[in-house]
Design an enzyme around this catalytic site. Structure first.
Site, PDB file in Angstrom:
ATOM      1  N   HIS A  55      -3.789   3.893  -6.096  1.00 49.96           N
ATOM      2  CA  HIS A  55      -4.048   2.062  -5.274  1.00 49.96           C
ATOM      3  C   HIS A  55      -4.447   0.756  -6.502  1.00 49.96           C
ATOM      4  O   HIS A  55      -4.197  -0.674  -5.943  1.00 49.96           O
ATOM      5  CB  HIS A  55      -5.493   2.311  -4.350  1.00 49.96           C
ATOM      6  N   TYR A  75     -10.526 -11.170  -7.343  1.00 47.03           N
ATOM      7  CA  TYR A  75      -9.101 -11.264  -8.681  1.00 47.03           C
ATOM      8  C   TYR A  75      -9.275 -12.651  -9.208  1.00 47.03           C
ATOM      9  O   TYR A  75      -8.279 -13.061 -10.319  1.00 47.03           O
ATOM     10  CB  TYR A  75      -7.312 -11.476  -8.559  1.00 47.03           C
ATOM     11  N   ARG A 135       0.632  -1.422   0.301  1.00 50.31           N
ATOM     12  CA  ARG A 135       0.065  -0.402   0.182  1.00 50.31           C
ATOM     13  C   ARG A 135       0.568   1.165  -0.105  1.00 50.31           C
ATOM     14  O   ARG A 135       2.091   1.343   0.297  1.00 50.31           O
ATOM     15  CB  ARG A 135      -0.787   0.116   1.144  1.00 50.31           C
ATOM     16  N   TRP A 173      -4.107  -9.388   3.428  1.00 52.76           N
ATOM     17  CA  TRP A 173      -5.248  -9.217   3.363  1.00 52.76           C
ATOM     18  C   TRP A 173      -5.618 -10.097   4.549  1.00 52.76           C
ATOM     19  O   TRP A 173      -5.198 -11.399   4.857  1.00 52.76           O
ATOM     20  CB  TRP A 173      -6.167 -10.198   1.980  1.00 52.76           C
ATOM     21  N   LYS A 216      -2.870  -3.016   7.289  1.00 56.60           N
ATOM     22  CA  LYS A 216      -4.336  -3.164   7.460  1.00 56.60           C
ATOM     23  C   LYS A 216      -4.761  -3.646   8.599  1.00 56.60           C
ATOM     24  O   LYS A 216      -6.005  -2.374   8.917  1.00 56.60           O
ATOM     25  CB  LYS A 216      -4.767  -2.123   6.295  1.00 56.60           C
ATOM     26  N   ARG A 232      -2.123  -2.004  -6.601  1.00 55.74           N
ATOM     27  CA  ARG A 232      -1.803  -2.720  -5.833  1.00 55.74           C
ATOM     28  C   ARG A 232      -3.059  -4.046  -6.430  1.00 55.74           C
ATOM     29  O   ARG A 232      -2.752  -5.366  -6.773  1.00 55.74           O
ATOM     30  CB  ARG A 232      -2.490  -2.428  -4.240  1.00 55.74           C
TER      31      ARG A 232
END
Length: 355
Positions: free
Chosen positions: A283, A318, A197, A309, A224, A286
């Site tokens: 972003h 994806y 990020r 994640w 995150k 990414r």
């Protein structure tokens, strides 16, 4: 006097002495003297119950907001939390935490956002972020602080799932070539190589990099998902980082000799325009990195670990980009292939016409 107005304010404030010698000073949240007196008397009575009968102390929204900000200072979304809680404070200032209802929270969600010159309707995605902050505060008050017995259920609003924006390698090369700033160009290259990020790239420190073993790492307080991320570095990533050796004592990327603290959005937009790439945020670098991984055969569980994640659903976005593993199952629903016969092409069309 235990109820009074502060200088420059029309709101009535309390100053109450508790039975155990403590002191409670807070806003009543109202400009009405009678309402403030009623709230004062109710609070004083509840404080007496706490001291004499062991009832839980009444806690206010203001107390909870202040504590959550102190405890979560330095987290990735700390700035957003401050914005959200400042907004909710205009509705719940002085309110006891256990009196705030679900309907009141939803009614307090901002309808418009942006600058005063350019307001726009608040999307459900943004509203869900506000709800997330309140959910975090209230659940923490229940399970960690034990300030209240239960929290209202704050379900997320429905959002429209947007398409994943990604570009191919030729477009990425054009974009990199269109960036005139050295630090922005190398941050972008490292983004395509690692999927990190923007905040993690800009704040990358030498203590987080091991070029000999070709790896880097993101600490839990920088991630995150609040979990550490191990970052393998490919040859392109290593080459980019090496170019910045000796430029700064602690940070990898610098601008005019100082660590970079802010992305240059106008320059980014100009570079995208020169490269002929539209609707592409940083972003999306990414997203592009993740899309290339899936198309290259990286398993989704590995991609989830690489990208840091916390939820598998985030990676499933994806999956549709590389459905190769589903190809063998496509023949399970063929129309014309029966008993080893092949009725495809012109033969199939002729069969339909004569049926």
């Amino acid at each position: 006097m235990s109820i009074r107005k502060r200088k420059g304010s029309d709101i009535w404030h309390f100053d109450i002495r508790t039975p155990d010698g403590g002191r409670v000073r807070q806003s009543s949240g109202t400009t009405n003297r009678k309402e403030a007196q009623e709230y004062h008397d109710k609070l004083k009575h509840e404080l007496w119950l706490v001291a004499r009968l062991g009832k839980k102390q009444v806690r206010t929204f203001d107390e909870a907001a202040l504590r959550i900000l102190k405890e979560q200072a330095g987290t990735v979304d700390y700035t957003n939390k401050k914005i959200h809680l400042r907004h909710f404070r205009t509705f719940f200032e002085g309110r006891s935490l256990d009196s705030i209802t679900r309907d009141e929270i939803f009614a307090a969600l901002p309808e418009y956002c942006g600058s005063t010159k350019k307001l726009k309707p608040t999307s459900n995605t943004t509203k869900n972020r506000y709800l997330g902050t309140m959910r975090n505060l209230l659940n923490t008050a229940v399970h960690e602080w034990e300030w209240i017995d239960k929290a209202p259920k704050l379900s997320e609003l429905k959002t429209v799932q947007k398409r994943i924006r990604w570009i191919n390698r030729d477009e990425a090369i054009r974009l990199i070539g269109a960036i005139t700033s050295d630090w922005m160009r190398d941050v972008t290259v490292l983004g395509f190589a690692t999927g990190l990020r923007q905040a993690n790239l800009l704040g990358l420190e030498w203590s987080q990099v091991d070029l000999a073993k070709r790896r880097a790492w993101i600490h839990p307080d920088q991630a995150k998902a609040r979990k550490p991320i191990g970052v393998p570095l490919n040859a392109e990533a290593v080459a980019v980082i090496r170019r910045w050796i000796g430029k700064h004592e602690t940070h990898v990327f610098v601008r005019k000799g100082e660590p970079v603290t802010k992305w240059d959005l106008p320059q980014w937009n100009r570079a995208c325009a020169r490269a002929g790439i539209v609707n592409f945020r940083f972003h999306d670098v990414r997203h592009t990195w993740a899309s290339w991984h899936v198309q290259g055969g990286t398993p989704l569980n590995r991609l989830m670990e690489l990208g840091g994640w916390s939820k598998y659903e985030m990676v499933l976005r994806y999956a549709h980009l590389a459905p190769d593993h589903l190809a063998p199952h496509a023949d399970a629903v063929t129309i014309w292939a029966q008993n080893g016969s092949d009725f495809s092409g012109t033969a199939a069309i002729a069969m339909v016409k004569t049926a």
